[in-house]
Design a protein around this motif. Structure first.
Motif, PDB file in Angstrom:
ATOM      1  N   ASP A 160      -5.026   5.991   1.862  1.00  0.00           N
ATOM      2  CA  ASP A 160      -4.714   7.140   2.711  1.00  0.00           C
ATOM      3  C   ASP A 160      -4.759   8.461   1.956  1.00  0.00           C
ATOM      4  O   ASP A 160      -4.122   9.427   2.380  1.00  0.00           O
ATOM      5  CB  ASP A 160      -3.352   6.947   3.376  1.00  0.00           C
TER       6      ASP A 160
ATOM      7  N   GLU B 282       0.826  -1.199   0.000  1.00  0.00           N
ATOM      8  CA  GLU B 282       0.000   0.000   0.000  1.00  0.00           C
ATOM      9  C   GLU B 282       0.866   1.256   0.000  1.00  0.00           C
ATOM     10  O   GLU B 282       0.389   2.348   0.274  1.00  0.00           O
ATOM     11  CB  GLU B 282      -0.928   0.012   1.217  1.00  0.00           C
TER      12      GLU B 282
ATOM     13  N   HIS C 185       4.177   6.114   1.730  1.00  0.00           N
ATOM     14  CA  HIS C 185       3.029   6.173   2.641  1.00  0.00           C
ATOM     15  C   HIS C 185       2.328   4.833   2.620  1.00  0.00           C
ATOM     16  O   HIS C 185       1.577   4.523   1.698  1.00  0.00           O
ATOM     17  CB  HIS C 185       2.077   7.292   2.207  1.00  0.00           C
ATOM     18  N   THR C 186       2.558   4.024   3.630  1.00  0.00           N
ATOM     19  CA  THR C 186       2.150   2.626   3.554  1.00  0.00           C
ATOM     20  C   THR C 186       0.778   2.336   4.133  1.00  0.00           C
ATOM     21  O   THR C 186       0.335   1.195   4.090  1.00  0.00           O
ATOM     22  CB  THR C 186       3.183   1.734   4.258  1.00  0.00           C
ATOM     23  N   GLU C 187       0.128   3.350   4.732  1.00  0.00           N
ATOM     24  CA  GLU C 187      -1.209   3.070   5.245  1.00  0.00           C
ATOM     25  C   GLU C 187      -2.140   2.831   4.056  1.00  0.00           C
ATOM     26  O   GLU C 187      -2.067   3.518   3.040  1.00  0.00           O
ATOM     27  CB  GLU C 187      -1.738   4.252   6.079  1.00  0.00           C
ATOM     28  N   PRO C 188      -3.064   1.881   4.161  1.00  0.00           N
ATOM     29  CA  PRO C 188      -3.961   1.634   3.046  1.00  0.00           C
ATOM     30  C   PRO C 188      -4.954   2.791   2.871  1.00  0.00           C
ATOM     31  O   PRO C 188      -5.353   3.426   3.855  1.00  0.00           O
ATOM     32  CB  PRO C 188      -4.673   0.337   3.430  1.00  0.00           C
TER      33      PRO C 188
ATOM     34  N   HIS D 230      -1.573   9.892  -5.713  1.00  0.00           N
ATOM     35  CA  HIS D 230      -1.402   9.169  -4.457  1.00  0.00           C
ATOM     36  C   HIS D 230      -2.465   8.073  -4.322  1.00  0.00           C
ATOM     37  O   HIS D 230      -3.422   8.185  -3.569  1.00  0.00           O
ATOM     38  CB  HIS D 230      -1.508  10.160  -3.292  1.00  0.00           C
TER      39      HIS D 230
ATOM     40  N   GLU E 206       2.617   4.230  -1.360  1.00  0.00           N
ATOM     41  CA  GLU E 206       2.852   5.163  -2.445  1.00  0.00           C
ATOM     42  C   GLU E 206       4.137   5.904  -2.100  1.00  0.00           C
ATOM     43  O   GLU E 206       4.195   6.616  -1.099  1.00  0.00           O
ATOM     44  CB  GLU E 206       1.708   6.174  -2.591  1.00  0.00           C
TER      45      GLU E 206
HETATM   46 NI    NI Z   1      -0.729   4.338   1.203  1.00  0.00          NI
END
Ligand code: NI
Ligand SMILES: Nc1ncnc2c1ncn2[C@@H]1O[C@H](COP(=O)(O)OP(=O)(O)OP(=O)(O)O)[C@@H](O)[C@H]1O
Ligand SMILES: Nc1ncnc2c1ncn2[C@@H]1O[C@H](COP(=O)(O)OP(=O)(O)OP(=O)(O)O)[C@@H](O)[C@H]1O
Ligand SMILES: [Mg+2]
Ligand SMILES: [Mg+2]
Lengths: 532, 469, 271, 315
Positions: free
Chosen positions: B381, B237, B376-379, B284, B239
């Motif tokens: 987001d 996840e 930015h690894t949070e799903p 993003h 970006e």
């Molecule tokens: Ni992300």
């Protein structure tokens, strides 16, 4: 039959000829002394016998011990001989012992390495030997370390190691040079006793002719790696053949005539001076120890007077010098020059310093190796408010270099380009350059060869005539002090025990310690001029 | 063979997924030790977890969860509605230390209906609520064991915590009392190898069986070529973007940001920094998401155009700025390449390598930066662009309004359309430089099966892993 | 002149030459990326091959020499500039509280694990050449202070110093006029050794990413970058490694040779 | 002797006190907040404040300093910010890797250096000496992390004789543990051995030039006997200093090597702790290392006295 027979021994080190066809022989129970000035090859001869020559050394000729040629021995065979058949004592007792081993172990090692006796008996043997050299185990346990002994005692340990297996040949290379006269006398006695008692042959190396004359049965005089003269002591002393030998003996007993001193007028006044060194505490809550290096010393030095100061090693002579020079503050007492104190309010008094200079013992350490002579000898100008500059400065330098027997051209050379004697001349030039009222000589001639020493003494006399010198001459060499001073102070353990006209003190010593000192000093025999 | 050694790059600081952001915690404990009401699957879908089923009220604000029966924690206590209430209350509490407190911000109350039924009331409808509950930060914990959760985690999962050799490894054992299917593995050891070289060496020497998220893409061809190993390339996840400080001069000028975007050669970065792994992105949003719109053409590599834009913005000779690079190699290597590319159009970017802590302090909190690279690894987001105080400081009322509409929209088609619009908006505003979607690069011994190929969340789901006999 | 001196001088000047030439000429722009040409082994176009970004390794090694030399040289300079006066002062005031403070301060700096502190300094003040210099420089201070004091103390015992004191010169003047020139050889030799240690330290710091920052090339960072690629592109690790070895070896040989040549008696602390 | 020891002890304590202030001051000015590091990018202000309070970061610096020092005095090194476990526990765990590694490396380096140094000294100027000295020059010049990389490449990846890294743990048996420390120990030991061998050689050469060595030869000891019986023990004094320095270096300076071999040792602990802003761990480990160095120096001084009787009686 002779014990040691050296025939045509030549030695080169990395191609440089060090010894040239040396001949020498030594019989059991006899003492042969090898003498000569520094660098003449005395030590190399001894090391050749031990076969402990430095790397690159190459010996030729014949070196026989009891008919056995040592030069043909293998290293293993030599190891078996060293310590057992040949013992050796070196000059420097301070460094000749391994600091981390006890004296007992070191003496026993000689015995054990040669498996002379069963290990169980080695200890008893070592005790016996130590007792013989004057270190009985009840007073000097074998568990002591070398640093817990005095220089003389250490030299005894070295001798004990060398004689533990009663070698037939004992070699002693300057065994007493590093010791003071009283200790020297004791060690020489010990060696003589051992020779007669054990019947060994002693090859003794020394540059001190007085010692030679007093000890040896036979004398070998060396110069530049050659034997110039050899003969039985009595005979040689009386019939010296070679001019070098003659020069050597004359220089040793060199006498000078000082110009007459002027009327006494006090210059330097030393009153009740005490210099106490604080020693570190032995244990945590003990009071710190003290060492009274200078103890209530008082004397007066008159203008134009040449005063001597003699005493055993460590009696406080140099400490007193430093106090007079204002290099160290004293705890008590007053030192004043021309009525002015050398120390005012914890600061040395520059006005007084300007009037004093000093010449030290070590001709090698007394100069900054990176400066030229001109800069070296003008260093005291720093004391002057208006030091001379330009041609005036050049003139002073030239004048003084000439006065001490050097050439003005020498002023642009570096100190390493000069010999020991020349360096001492430069030191004197440096001391004289600001025309001080007082010069202190601290063992100024002790490190010099006798011939050079004679020249420096002559120079001093000459300078006394031209410059009206006033000096304090410190030395442990009584014969020198005797000829170069008008009056003498005898110091012992920080105290002045006797003072008086030099001749008077030497001929009629009052204080017992003065007497010991004078008795211990070996004296040069009258050499037979008549038969020359 | 029923044991496995899995290597990962970072060691978890502790093992409480509900009080820290560190992904390493989730990697170890997620679904293995702790479970939530819902959970992610390897393909990113959300499925029931400890909640067997649920009902949603028509207005979308009341969720009634039916819990599974007979679930016990590892310490033997039963898992019931009280535990769920405790867990959610704890996350929303005033003094909560939950790193994703925002996930739970919409919760009004949590009520225990009966031991196996929980009712959650939201302040307003939230289309993402079930998704949110699948996060590691929303797992169910028990009040009995909460005290030592950090060092001795007690959950309901298929594995129990066994041992932790700090700085080296964590070991989990199979939980014989697990409510679901028994996993194939008996024990699993997580080993922590942060250094890429060491990672390569350990894998090659077969010290470890699996490397989750292998840190050195340059070594993958060697593993590919070696029959002893398999390489799993998936997506995350994450970006990866060239974050730009939108409030700082000259980046407050959209022309400058556009110039920046055209100055970047994405393919060179993917090749140079990631050795070809990674999908170029133009906005993003994760490319594997159905709502993704390909906008890479919007910021195609065109240095001439970039120079012209710069000149137009009043910087014909470029300018100087800073480029803060956190430790991962995508940032450090990518940064070197970007700095070189920016130099081509006259922008002199001073590289400042920082540790994560410094990055958080000076870049994220302090906003003292010009440019930075971060994944930015949070799903899902994209919502961060609606927060003007967020570190890159994009402040667009249009976008904020768009997000508000999105949040209250439940119709899937409408949501897709709105998401597409959002993607376009940030891309044409050139908020940040959009580089690539971070690939998930796994390396494993040839016989290991059941590994997640993609990473919808940071997890190493042991329950599906087995050895091919 | 010994073999050591000649070989050491040759190696050191080779490296120095490379560093100096790099100011005016390198085969390629050391910072120019050429990703399609990455990871080439040494060949006729790129004598030392290319790195993972396709940069020319030969050019990078040349410019890297500059970085290494600059960092180590300035660090040694700091050590000398502060350490030598401290050592001279301590020796001149031997036994006083000042001496005690200086020596205790030295011991204290010595007691700190240098690498940890270097990492800490760079972590606190940011990675970069300047901070690497400071970190390495700090640990050079006590080295020079101690060795200067030791040598100066033995000089203070010498009679020529006594003679200078008799001539009324103060401690400061004696230190400058007599002590310093006589410890200069020792300092030159120790300086060479510290220089080589500085190169190693810089490489170590850069290796952990705390030295000079990209795009400035640095041998240590080249090694760090190369690490994961040794198995398929060994030249990436071998060449910077050899560059470090050649430089350090050259400097050490030079130091030993200088010592034998300038003064066989001086002792150099080496740890 | 006792006074000497006590005096040293006093200055030791003073040094430690100064060191603690310096360490605390340096580390406290480091930017980066442990709490925000732990909570990550989405943390909210109230959550952060809560965590800061929990970590004891909300009191004044002076207070924190005294809490820290006071704790250390009673063996409480505080609680790690990130790991939430007692720092003393972490240090103890890590010491079980670092200490054996340091000792192993030191043993290896001594075992290599002593014979090499003695051999070279005994054969001064001959080809054997030149070969050994050449090798030591090279040993000093090789950066140990580079050497470690090469070791891994050859012995772990290609030959697969050793693990590429990691620590097997002592609970799997002494030899297993030792085996996994072997490559790191070699990487650490060789450069140290090179230094030590050079020191040994030059110390011996100095001793060989001493008068008492000539005395020993004059007693009938062969060159070799004299070297062993009289030379080696005296040469130990400078060698001991270096060994002491090396031990402290090995304890702390293996950071990079621990990194290369991913060993869970003290060095890596500090390195990680610095990155994670786990200030209390950094402070405590650095303090411990300083303490170790000071203690080792103290012990080396006492060891001198054992070797050299001159120091024993000097008060
Ligand atoms: Ni992300
Ligand atoms: N290791 C060596 N290498 C080369 N030449 C040496 C060595 N040792 C001594 N010499 C030289 O050999 C010569 C004789 O030296 P030796 O030591 O025998 O003199 P000495 O008569 O004992 O002098 P001193 O009275 O000063 O002890 C001197 O010229 C000296 O320079
Ligand atoms: N700095 C010092 N600290 C403690 N004791 C000292 C110090 N300097 C000298 N002594 C001691 O004071 C005594 C006198 O020393 P001094 O050097 O004055 O003797 P000396 O008569 O010149 O001897 P030598 O003839 O050997 O030169 C000696 O016992 C010496 O050990
Ligand atoms: Mg002699
Ligand atoms: Mg004296």
């Amino acid at each position: 039959m002779s014990l040691l027979e050296i025939k045509d021994l030549s030695l080169t080190i990395h191609g440089t000829q060090i010894l040239k066809r040396i001949n020498l022989s030594l019989a059991p129970g006899k003492i042969v002394a090898v003498t000569g000035e520094s660098g003449s090859g005395k030590s190399m001869t001894a090391l050749a016998v031990m076969q402990l020559l430095p790397n690159g050394a190459d010996a030729e000729g014949l070196l026989q011990l009891d008919g056995q040629n040592l030069l043909n021995q293998s290293e293993a065979e030599m190891c078996a001989l060293r310590g057992a058949a040949i013992g050796m004592v070196f000059q420097e007792p301070m460094t000749a012992l391994n600091p981390v081993k006890t004296i007992g172990d070191q003496v026993m090692e000689t015995i054990l390495i040669h498996r002379a006796v069963p290990p169980a008996q080695a200890r008893a043997r070592a005790e016996e030997v130590l007792a013989r050299v004057g270190l009985p185990t009840d007073r000097f346990p074998m568990t002591r370390f070398p640093h817990e002994l005095s220089g003389g005692q250490r030299q005894r340990v070295v001798i004990a190691m060398a004689i533990a297996l009663r070698p037939r040949l004992l070699i002693a290379d300057e065994p007493t040079t590093a010791l003071d006269v009283t200790t020297q006398a004791q060690i020489l006695d010990l060696l003589k006793g051992l020779v007669t008692e054990y019947g060994m042959g002693l090859l003794m190396i020394t540059h001190d002719l007085a010692v030679v004359a007093g000890m040896a049965d036979q004398i070998v005089v060396m110069r530049h790696g050659e034997v110039v003269e050899t003969g039985a002591t009595e005979h040689l002393l009386r019939h010296m053949q070679h001019p070098y030998t003659r020069m050597l003996f004359e220089a040793s007993g060199h006498q000078v005539n000082l110009p007459v001193a002027p009327e006494p007028r006090p210059l330097l006044e030393v009153e009740n001076v005490v210099r106490d060194y604080r020693l570190p505490r032995k244990r945590l809550f003990d009071a710190p120890g003290h060492h009274l290096a200078v103890d209530q010393v008082s004397f007066t030095l008159n203008r134009g007077e040449r005063l001597g100061l003699v005493g055993e090693s460590g009696c406080g002579k140099s400490t007193l010098t430093r106090a007079i020079l204002g290099l160290e503050e004293v705890q008590q007492g007053r030192i004043s020059l021309d009525g002015q104190p050398v120390f005012t309010g914890h600061k040395p008094n520059l006005a007084v310093r300007r009037k004093m200079q000093v010449v030290f013992q070590d001709p090698y350490g007394s100069f900054n190796p990176r400066h030229r002579v001109a800069r070296l000898i003008t260093e005291p100008f720093h004391l002057l408010e208006t030091p001379p500059t330009g041609s005036e400065r050049q003139d002073r330098i030239a004048e003084l270099l000439t006065a001490v027997g050097l050439s003005p051209d020498d002023s642009s050379r570096y100190i390493h380009e000069f010999s020991g004697g020349q360096r001492q001349r430069i030191a004197i030039a440096r001391a004289l350059i600001i025309q001080p009222e007082l010069i202190l000589f601290d063992e100024a001639v002790s490190a010099l060869d006798v011939s050079v020493r004679a020249q420096i003494l002559d120079l001093l006399v000459e300078l006394c005539e031209t410059y009206d010198l006033t000096y304090l001459f410190i030395s442990h060499d009584l014969s020198v002090v005797r000829t170069i001073t008008d009056r003498v102070l005898v110091m012992q353990a920080g105290k002045i025990v006797e003072q008086g006209e030099t001749e008077q003190v030497f001929t009629q010593p009052q204080h017992p310690s003065t007497r010991t000192l004078i008795d211990a000093a070996p004296s040069l025999p009258e050499i037979g001029q008549g038969a020359a | 063979k029923s044991d496995i050694t899995i290597a990962m790059q970072l060691e978890p600081p502790h093992l409480d997924p509900t009080s820290a952001a560190a992904q390493a915690i989730d990697s170890v404990v997620y679904t293995n030790i702790f479970e939530g009401l819902t959970r992610f699957m390897g393909d990113g879908s959300v499925v029931p977890g400890l909640a067997e089923s649920w009902e949603i009220s028509d207005d979308g604000t009341i969720y009634t969860f039916k819990l599974r029966d007979g679930v016990t924690f590892h310490d033997g206590t039963t898992m019931d509605a009280e535990d769920v209430k405790f867990s959610l209350d704890r996350a929303t509490a005033e003094d909560s230390a939950n790193a994703q407190k925002a996930l739970f911000a919409g919760i009004e109350t949590v009520e225990v209906v009966d031991p196996l039924t929980v009712q959650v009331t939201l302040k307003e409808p939230n289309g993402n609520f079930l998704f949110n509950l699948a996060w590691g930060d929303a797992v169910i914990v028990a009040p009995e064991s909460i005290e030592n959760i950090k060092t001795n985690p007690v959950g309901t999962g298929a594995f129990t915590f066994a041992d932790w050799v700090q700085g080296d490894s964590i070991t989990l054992n199979r939980n014989p009392d697990y409510w679901g299917d028994q996993p194939a593995l008996e024990t699993a050891t997580f080993k922590f190898i942060s250094d890429p070289t060491a990672a390569f060496a350990a894998m090659m020497a077969e010290d470890v069986d699996v490397f989750d998220n292998f840190p050195a893409p340059e070594n993958l061809p060697q593993f590919e070529a070696d029959p002893r190993f398999q390489v799993l390339v998936g997506s995350t996840e994450g970006e990866t973007i060239l974050s730009t400080n939108n409030k700082q001069e000259p980046f407050d000028d959209v022309l400058v940001r556009q110039a920046l975007a055209h100055a970047i050669d994405r393919q060179a970065i993917i090749d140079g920094a990631m050795f070809g792994y990674g999908t170029p992105i133009g906005t993003h949003f994760a490319p594997h998401n159905p709502a993704y719109v390909d906008l890479t053409g919007n910021s195609a590599y065109d240095p001439e155009k970039a120079k012209a834009l710069l000149a137009e913005a009043g910087y014909p000779d470029g300018f100087e700025t800073t480029l803060h690079l956190p430790p991962p190699s995508y940032a450090r290597r990518g940064g070197e390449i970007i700095a070189a590319q920016l130099a081509e159009i006259g922008i002199k970017a001073e590289i400042i390598n920082v540790e994560w802590a410094q990055w958080l302090e000076s870049v994220f909190k302090g906003k003292e930066f010009g440019l930075t690279i971060v994944s930015h690894t949070e799903p899902m987001d994209i919502g961060i662009y609606a927060r003007p105080e967020y570190y890159f400081q994009y402040d667009s009322t249009d976008f904020q309004a768009l997000m508000e509409t999105l949040n209250s929209t439940t119709d899937p088609d409408e949501r897709t359309r709105l998401l597409g619009e959002a993607q376009r908006l940030i891309a044409t505003d050139y908020v940040n430089g959009y580089l690539f979607q971070l690939a998930k690069l796994g390396v494993a011994k040839a016989g290991v099966q059941g590994l997640w190929e993609n990473a919808p969340t940071a997890a190493i789901d042991l329950t599906a892993i087995s050895w091919d006999e | 002149m010994s073999r050591n001196l000649i070989l050491g001088a040759a190696l050191s000047s080779l490296v120095l030459l490379a560093a100096l030439v790099s100011f005016v000429w390198t085969p390629y722009d050391h910072a120019a990326l050429n990703i399609p040409a990455k990871l080439q082994p040494p060949n006729t176009q790129h004598w030392f091959g290319t790195d993972h970004f396709g940069r020319d390794m030969f050019s990078m090694i040349m410019v890297g020499a500059r970085t290494s030399i600059a960092v180590a040289l300035v660090a040694v300079g700091i050590g000398m500039a502060l350490g030598v006066p401290l050592g001279l002062t301590a020796a001149a005031r031997k036994g006083s509280w000042l001496d005690e403070v200086i020596m205790r301060g030295n011991d204290l700096v010595f007691a700190f694990p240098s690498l940890v502190i270097a990492i800490l300094i760079t972590a606190v003040f940011g990675a970069g050449a300047i901070n690497a210099i400071i970190a390495i420089g700090i640990f050079n201070i006590p080295v020079f202070a101690r060795i200067t004091r030791g040598a100066a103390l033995s000089l203070w015992e010498r009679e020529f110093i006594l003679a200078a004191r008799v001539s009324g010169k103060g401690a400061a003047r004696i230190s400058a006029e007599h002590i310093l020139p006589n410890v200069a050889n020792l300092l030159i030799v120790q300086g060479t050794i510290q220089f080589s240690l500085g190169i190693l330290a810089e490489a170590g710091l850069s290796y952990v990413g705390l030295g000079a920052q990209p795009p400035t090339p640095s041998w240590g960072r080249m090694l760090a970058d190369a690490q994961t690629m040794v198995s398929f592109a060994p030249h990436l690790a071998l060449i910077p490694g050899l560059a470090i070895i050649v430089t350090v070896l050259g400097l050490n040989l030079l130091g030993d040779g200088l010592r034998d040549w300038l003064d066989p008696r001086i002792r150099v602390a080496r740890a | 002797m006792l006074r000497y020891a006590l005096k040293r002890l006093l200055s030791l304590i003073l040094s430690l006190a100064v060191a603690s202030v310096v360490i605390f001051a340096v580390i406290e000015i480091a930017p980066g907040d442990p709490a925000s590091f732990m909570l990550g990018v989405n943390a909210q202000a109230d959550t952060l404040a809560a965590l800061r309070a929990e970590l004891g970061l909300d009191v004044s610096k002076v207070e924190r300093y005294f809490n820290w020092v006071g704790g250390m005095l009673v063996g409480d090194f505080g609680t790690s910010y990130t790991y939430r476990t007692p720092v003393s526990q972490m240090i103890t765990d890590r010491l079980w890797v670092s200490l054996p590694l340091a000792l192993y490396a030191l043993t290896l380096s001594t075992l290599i250096a002593f014979p090499a140094g003695i051999y070279a000294a005994a054969r001064r100027g001959k080809p054997g000496d030149l070969a050994v000295m050449g090798a030591t020059q090279l040993g000093i010049a090789v950066p140990n992390f580079w050497f470690a990389m090469m070791l891994v490449l050859i012995f772990a990846i290609n030959l697969r004789w050793f693990n590429a890294g990691g620590f097997a743990g002592w609970e799997n048996g002494f030899w297993t543990g030792l085996h996994s420390l072997t490559l790191p120990a070699i990487a650490l030991a060789l450069p140290q051995a090179a230094i030590l061998a050079r020191v040994m050689r030059s110390a011996l050469l100095d001793i060989l030039a001493e008068d008492f060595m000539r005395t020993a030869r004059a007693k009938g000891l062969s060159r070799r006997q004299a070297l062993w019986r009289h030379g080696v023990r005296n040469a130990l004094i400078p060698v001991l200093t270096i060994i002491g320095l090396q031990f402290s270096f090995l304890l702390a300076g293996s950071i990079i090597i621990e990194q290369v071999f991913y060993l869970p040792g003290l060095g890596r602990l500090v390195f990680q702790a610095i990155s994670a802003r786990d200030l209390i761990v950094v402070e405590s480990v650095v303090m411990l290392l300083v303490f170790a160095v000071i203690m080792v120096n103290f012990l080396v001084d006492l060891a001198y006295a054992a070797v050299d009787p001159r120091l024993r009686s000097r008060t």
